[in-house]
Design an enzyme around this catalytic site. Structure first.
Site, PDB file in Angstrom:
ATOM      1  N   ASP A 295     -20.953  19.445 -36.617  1.00  0.00           N
ATOM      2  CA  ASP A 295     -21.605  20.582 -35.942  1.00  0.00           C
ATOM      3  C   ASP A 295     -23.005  20.726 -36.530  1.00  0.00           C
ATOM      4  O   ASP A 295     -23.288  21.639 -37.298  1.00  0.00           O
ATOM      5  CB  ASP A 295     -20.776  21.855 -36.159  1.00  0.00           C
TER       6      ASP A 295
ATOM      7  N   TYR B 141     -21.009  19.812 -41.981  1.00  0.00           N
ATOM      8  CA  TYR B 141     -21.800  21.010 -41.653  1.00  0.00           C
ATOM      9  C   TYR B 141     -20.847  22.202 -41.515  1.00  0.00           C
ATOM     10  O   TYR B 141     -20.827  22.904 -40.506  1.00  0.00           O
ATOM     11  CB  TYR B 141     -22.612  20.819 -40.358  1.00  0.00           C
TER      12      TYR B 141
ATOM     13  N   CYS C 161     -25.680  21.875 -30.370  1.00  0.00           N
ATOM     14  CA  CYS C 161     -26.442  22.996 -29.789  1.00  0.00           C
ATOM     15  C   CYS C 161     -27.724  22.476 -29.132  1.00  0.00           C
ATOM     16  O   CYS C 161     -28.614  23.251 -28.810  1.00  0.00           O
ATOM     17  CB  CYS C 161     -26.762  24.049 -30.851  1.00  0.00           C
TER      18      CYS C 161
ATOM     19  N   GLU D 126     -21.089  21.056 -46.895  1.00  0.00           N
ATOM     20  CA  GLU D 126     -22.204  21.915 -46.458  1.00  0.00           C
ATOM     21  C   GLU D 126     -23.262  21.871 -47.560  1.00  0.00           C
ATOM     22  O   GLU D 126     -22.939  21.955 -48.738  1.00  0.00           O
ATOM     23  CB  GLU D 126     -21.674  23.339 -46.248  1.00  0.00           C
TER      24      GLU D 126
ATOM     25  N   GLN E  85     -21.520  32.451 -35.718  1.00  0.00           N
ATOM     26  CA  GLN E  85     -21.950  32.351 -34.317  1.00  0.00           C
ATOM     27  C   GLN E  85     -22.191  33.736 -33.724  1.00  0.00           C
ATOM     28  O   GLN E  85     -21.375  34.639 -33.903  1.00  0.00           O
ATOM     29  CB  GLN E  85     -20.892  31.623 -33.487  1.00  0.00           C
TER      30      GLN E  85
END
Length: 454
Positions: A381, A312, A408, A333, A283
């Site tokens: 996420d 994720y 997001c 992932e 991030q």
């Protein structure tokens, strides 16, 4: 009927989610850069389509009390800070409203309170990563940012939302490239050597990584350049060359060479250490990422007996943040390299109860179900496009007590929550978090709970 180049007096009545002012004239909706609600402007018509148009401000007749007068318009023209002209307190209100509106319009939800967006005390100079194009402008090598919707470089020295140390390193390297007469990349001609500078900086450690993206492997006197950079910036612990010889918008090519130091730098988040490579997803706003992850942890109300799936999972930053508080974490992932990084990061922090696989989340969950793994919490996420219907169905089939959704993109989150509710989960609470102050982006944490059946 308005035509191109007409000039008209209008009032701005709203903002788009990307920060453009909205004016209504003769049944047309016009979008205007650098215009805020309640401002009266003289607008020059730039383009008219079927029932929408685009205009620009010729003159402000009245200005909003919430206008940030100090902002350099270059930040709006490049999109670096497309909300920078709006006072920060109003940006947070706007972002909260966006989440509320999306939940209502897309999912029909109005009975769940959306908390006020969490913001930063100092909403500038927060980005820990920069990706800066290098081009020739007026005969000179420049670093900066592309004008919106174009590949015209605008030279910029202070990026406003980037860590100031990153800005300093970029300018130092720019001057060095000029001194060593390194040719900047020319997209049209497909010539030149240096395409981009990528810089990462650990927020807490201060360690820096510089990636020089070049069109070919040989760079004349590269050793001398490296020497000068390290002498001037001792915090630079990694200098990497990336070779990208394709005519593409992708910044990085597949070939990495470490020219100096390590191929990773370290930073900490919520008390854990992380090794970050040139390709790692990490991030860009460490301070607010900690608030985002802490919110997700708090919403999940984890206990020492909980089994948590981290879908994720990236390089492990979320799952490893709470691994020591729960029985087990299962991370999935699709990017193999990220899974290797997550395993390294678990080892780096002495965490032994986090297990990672490289696969699609649907496949991994089906396999875990076969193995009798029963999650109490599934934490998701996803990228901006949100979750697939098949993922949502696979996650509800595992019947976790809670689904904690980090988003997001409020639009895709609302769409996904609608399906979760149709499948028997209930939205309980929502907390927007401002990871990208002065831009139109907003992150969000939502908690979905499976109602108990008595």
């Amino acid at each position: 009927m308005l035509r191109k180049n007409d000039s008209v007096e209008v009032e701005i009545v709203d903002l788009t989610h990307e920060g453009q002012g909205v004016a209504k004239v003769d049944g047309f909706v016009f979008f205007v850069e650098n215009a805020l609600p309640n401002e009266r402007i003289r607008m020059r018509v730039l383009k008219v389509k079927k029932n929408i148009g685009y205009g620009k401000v010729e003159e402000y007749l009245t200005t909003s009390p919430y206008r940030n007068q100090d902002l350099d318009a270059a930040y709006l023209r490049t999109g670096i800070a497309d909300f920078g002209h709006l006072a920060y307190s109003e940006q947070l209100k706007f972002k909260t409203k966006q989440v509320i509106d999306n939940l209502y319009k897309t999912a029909g939800i109005s009975d769940v309170k959306v908390a006020d967006a969490l913001g930063m005390d100092n909403p500038v100079a927060y980005r820990n990563k920069a990706q800066v194009p290098v081009r020739r402008v007026n005969g000179q090598l420049e670093t900066g940012f592309f004008r919106k919707n174009s590949h015209d470089l605008m030279p910029i020295e202070d990026f406003y939302i980037q860590d100031k140390k990153i800005d300093q390193l970029i300018l130092f390297v720019r001057d060095l490239l000029r001194r060593f007469d390194i040719k900047p990349y020319d997209e049209k001609e497909q010539t030149g050597l240096i395409r981009n500078l990528v810089v990462r900086r650990g927020h807490y450690t201060g360690q820096m990584m510089l990636v020089l993206v070049t069109t070919r492997s040989k760079v004349f006197r590269i050793e001398q350049m490296v020497e000068k950079i390290v002498a001037a910036f001792p915090a630079v612990k990694s200098i990497i060359q990336n070779i990208n010889d394709k005519n593409t918008n992708a910044i990085l090519g597949p070939d990495f060479r470490t020219l100096y130091g390590s191929d990773t730098i370290e930073d900490t988040m919520l008390g854990n250490r992380y090794a970050i490579s040139a390709q790692s997803f990490y991030q860009v706003n460490t301070v607010m990422a900690e608030k985002l992850y802490q919110t997700a942890i708090d919403f999940s109300a984890l206990t020492p007996d909980d089994v948590v799936i981290d879908a994720y999972s990236g390089i492990g930053t979320i799952g490893l943040s709470f691994a020591k508080q729960v029985k087990a974490v299962y991370g999935v992932e699709v990017i193999e390299r990220a899974v290797k990084d997550a395993e390294k990061n678990a080892a780096l922090n002495g965490i032994t109860n986090a297990h990672y696989v490289a696969d699609s989340a649907e496949n991994a969950m089906a396999q875990w179900s076969k193995e009798g793994i029963q999650p109490d919490v599934i934490l998701v996420d996803p990228p901006r496009k949100g979750l697939t219907e098949s993922f949502i169905k696979a996650s509800t089939a595992m019947q976790p007590k809670k689904i904690t959704y980090i988003s997001c993109n409020p639009a895709t989150m609302a769409r996904d929550i609608k399906l979760y509710e149709e499948l028997g989960y209930k939205l309980k609470k929502v907390q927007p978090v401002d990871l990208f102050p002065n831009t139109h982006h907003v992150e969000c944490v939502s908690l979905l709970v499976k109602p108990r059946i008595f």
